[in-house]
Design a protein around this motif. Structure first.
Motif, PDB file in Angstrom:
ATOM      1  N   TYR A 196      25.069  84.656  51.510  1.00 11.48           N
ATOM      2  CA  TYR A 196      24.083  84.585  52.596  1.00 11.48           C
ATOM      3  C   TYR A 196      23.806  83.143  53.004  1.00 11.48           C
ATOM      4  O   TYR A 196      23.637  82.840  54.195  1.00 11.48           O
ATOM      5  N   ILE A 197      23.748  82.241  52.031  1.00  9.79           N
ATOM      6  CA  ILE A 197      23.486  80.834  52.330  1.00  9.79           C
ATOM      7  C   ILE A 197      24.572  80.265  53.240  1.00  9.79           C
ATOM      8  O   ILE A 197      24.277  79.558  54.211  1.00  9.79           O
ATOM      9  N   PHE A 198      25.831  80.571  52.948  1.00  9.46           N
ATOM     10  CA  PHE A 198      26.914  80.042  53.786  1.00  9.46           C
ATOM     11  C   PHE A 198      26.895  80.672  55.170  1.00  9.46           C
ATOM     12  O   PHE A 198      27.069  79.981  56.180  1.00  9.46           O
ATOM     13  N   VAL A 199      26.678  81.981  55.228  1.00 10.16           N
ATOM     14  CA  VAL A 199      26.581  82.634  56.536  1.00 10.16           C
ATOM     15  C   VAL A 199      25.357  82.120  57.286  1.00 10.16           C
ATOM     16  O   VAL A 199      25.424  81.817  58.492  1.00 10.16           O
ATOM     17  N   GLY A 200      24.239  81.999  56.572  1.00 10.91           N
ATOM     18  CA  GLY A 200      23.018  81.499  57.194  1.00 10.91           C
ATOM     19  C   GLY A 200      23.155  80.068  57.680  1.00 10.91           C
ATOM     20  O   GLY A 200      22.547  79.693  58.683  1.00 10.91           O
ATOM     21  N   SER A 201      23.961  79.263  56.985  1.00  8.38           N
ATOM     22  CA  SER A 201      24.181  77.882  57.425  1.00  8.38           C
ATOM     23  C   SER A 201      24.883  77.858  58.774  1.00  8.38           C
ATOM     24  O   SER A 201      24.516  77.077  59.666  1.00  8.38           O
ATOM     25  N   TYR A 202      25.890  78.709  58.914  1.00  7.77           N
ATOM     26  CA  TYR A 202      26.592  78.790  60.206  1.00  7.77           C
ATOM     27  C   TYR A 202      25.649  79.270  61.304  1.00  7.77           C
ATOM     28  O   TYR A 202      25.623  78.708  62.407  1.00  7.77           O
ATOM     29  N   LEU A 203      24.864  80.306  61.001  1.00  5.19           N
ATOM     30  CA  LEU A 203      23.938  80.839  62.000  1.00  5.19           C
ATOM     31  C   LEU A 203      22.877  79.799  62.369  1.00  5.19           C
ATOM     32  O   LEU A 203      22.472  79.709  63.534  1.00  5.19           O
ATOM     33  N   LYS A 204      22.445  79.010  61.393  1.00  7.57           N
ATOM     34  CA  LYS A 204      21.460  77.969  61.691  1.00  7.57           C
ATOM     35  C   LYS A 204      22.053  76.914  62.608  1.00  7.57           C
ATOM     36  O   LYS A 204      21.392  76.428  63.534  1.00  7.57           O
ATOM     37  N   ASP A 205      23.303  76.536  62.352  1.00  6.68           N
ATOM     38  CA  ASP A 205      23.972  75.580  63.237  1.00  6.68           C
ATOM     39  C   ASP A 205      24.012  76.095  64.671  1.00  6.68           C
ATOM     40  O   ASP A 205      23.719  75.356  65.620  1.00  6.68           O
ATOM     41  N   GLU A 206      24.367  77.367  64.827  1.00  9.08           N
ATOM     42  CA  GLU A 206      24.455  77.937  66.165  1.00  9.08           C
ATOM     43  C   GLU A 206      23.079  78.040  66.809  1.00  9.08           C
ATOM     44  O   GLU A 206      22.921  77.815  68.014  1.00  9.08           O
ATOM     45  N   ARG A 207      22.083  78.364  66.001  1.00  7.35           N
ATOM     46  CA  ARG A 207      20.718  78.496  66.530  1.00  7.35           C
ATOM     47  C   ARG A 207      20.184  77.133  66.988  1.00  7.35           C
ATOM     48  O   ARG A 207      19.585  77.018  68.064  1.00  7.35           O
ATOM     49  N   LEU A 208      20.423  76.097  66.195  1.00  7.26           N
ATOM     50  CA  LEU A 208      19.942  74.768  66.565  1.00  7.26           C
ATOM     51  C   LEU A 208      20.701  74.204  67.763  1.00  7.26           C
ATOM     52  O   LEU A 208      20.113  73.512  68.598  1.00  7.26           O
ATOM     53  N   SER A 209      21.978  74.505  67.833  1.00 10.06           N
ATOM     54  CA  SER A 209      22.728  74.053  69.010  1.00 10.06           C
ATOM     55  C   SER A 209      22.248  74.781  70.261  1.00 10.06           C
ATOM     56  O   SER A 209      22.275  74.228  71.369  1.00 10.06           O
TER      57      SER A 209
END
Length: 255
Positions: A196-209
């Motif tokens: 979840y942390i790795f998937v969440g990291s990608y999703l956070k990147d997309e959300r912040l962008s």
């Protein structure tokens, strides 16, 4: 009455946060091994409910729908409550397993314990860099309480964020892996939450962008998501070069 409810809501959220941190500390430190044994499928569901609920509430569409009904200043508090409830459900209803994957004593056990405490320090420091009050909803609520507009958050990476994009997630991962006793149930929790942390990291990147735009994409091009990751969405993101516009022919004729 609405303001009274808002005041109580904000105070209760912060008390719940402190209550949750206390129980999370002891749960991950080894309390999981003292729980009643039972079906590991329960543990899988408990681990998943936190990951799914945590991600769903952060989705921009869900956030927009919520803030149409709830004042935006309370969204941070609502997110904190969801996080706390998910963690407490996991900690209170967890089922242990007698199967040990590793049980370290002596200097190796001390190293694991030091890594666990160090991860807590790193987690609190990383959260403080981006504003711990924003993570718990305290900052937003405090400005609401004083009837002042919330200042705009500037995107200015510093300290650990100049070396990696997700020091908070990496620190939390350390809480899972640095344990002298790894039982089968704890391995299930560690595996699901690490994924979840790795998937969440990608999703956070997309959300912040999505919210920040080009400055965050440029940041992704300079700084990897995690140390020693050199490729993929959690490495340095390759920026696409700007398209070269063809030169327009001059309307003047030359001889």
């Amino acid at each position: 009455m609405r303001r009274f409810v808002g005041v109580i809501f904000g105070i209760a959220t912060q008390l719940l946060f402190l209550f949750t941190v206390w129980h999370l500390f002891w749960f991950l430190k080894g309390d999981f091994s003292h729980h009643e044994s039972g079906a590991l499928a329960i543990d899988v569901l408990l681990a998943l409910q936190f990951a799914v609920g945590h991600s769903l509430l952060l989705y921009p569409g869900v956030r927009s729908a919520i803030t149409r009904k709830l004042p935006a200043q309370f969204y941070g508090s609502l997110f904190c409550i969801q996080t706390c409830v998910g963690i407490l459900l996991t900690a209170f209803f967890w089922r242990s397993s007698p199967i040990e994957i590793w049980s370290l004593t002596g200097w190796s056990g001390w190293i694991m314990s030091a890594g666990f405490y160090g991860s807590w320090i790193s987690l609190l420091y990383s959260l403080n860099l981006t504003g711990l009050g924003y993570q718990t909803g305290l900052t937003q609520w405090w400005y609401w309480l004083r009837r002042k507009p919330l200042p705009r958050r500037e995107f200015q990476p510093r300290s650990l964020y100049c070396c990696m994009r997700h020091p908070v997630y990496l620190s939390f991962m350390g809480l899972l892996w640095f344990t002298p006793l790894m039982t089968l149930d704890h391995a299930i929790l560690t595996g699901i939450w690490t994924a979840y942390i790795f998937v969440g990291s990608y999703l956070k990147d997309e959300r912040l962008s999505y919210y920040i735009g080009k400055p965050y994409r440029d940041y992704q091009a300079r700084v990897p998501g995690y140390p020693f990751i050199f490729f993929g969405p959690l490495g340095k993101r390759k920026t696409k070069p700007a398209p070269v516009k063809p030169l327009k022919k001059s309307p003047l004729r030359t001889t």
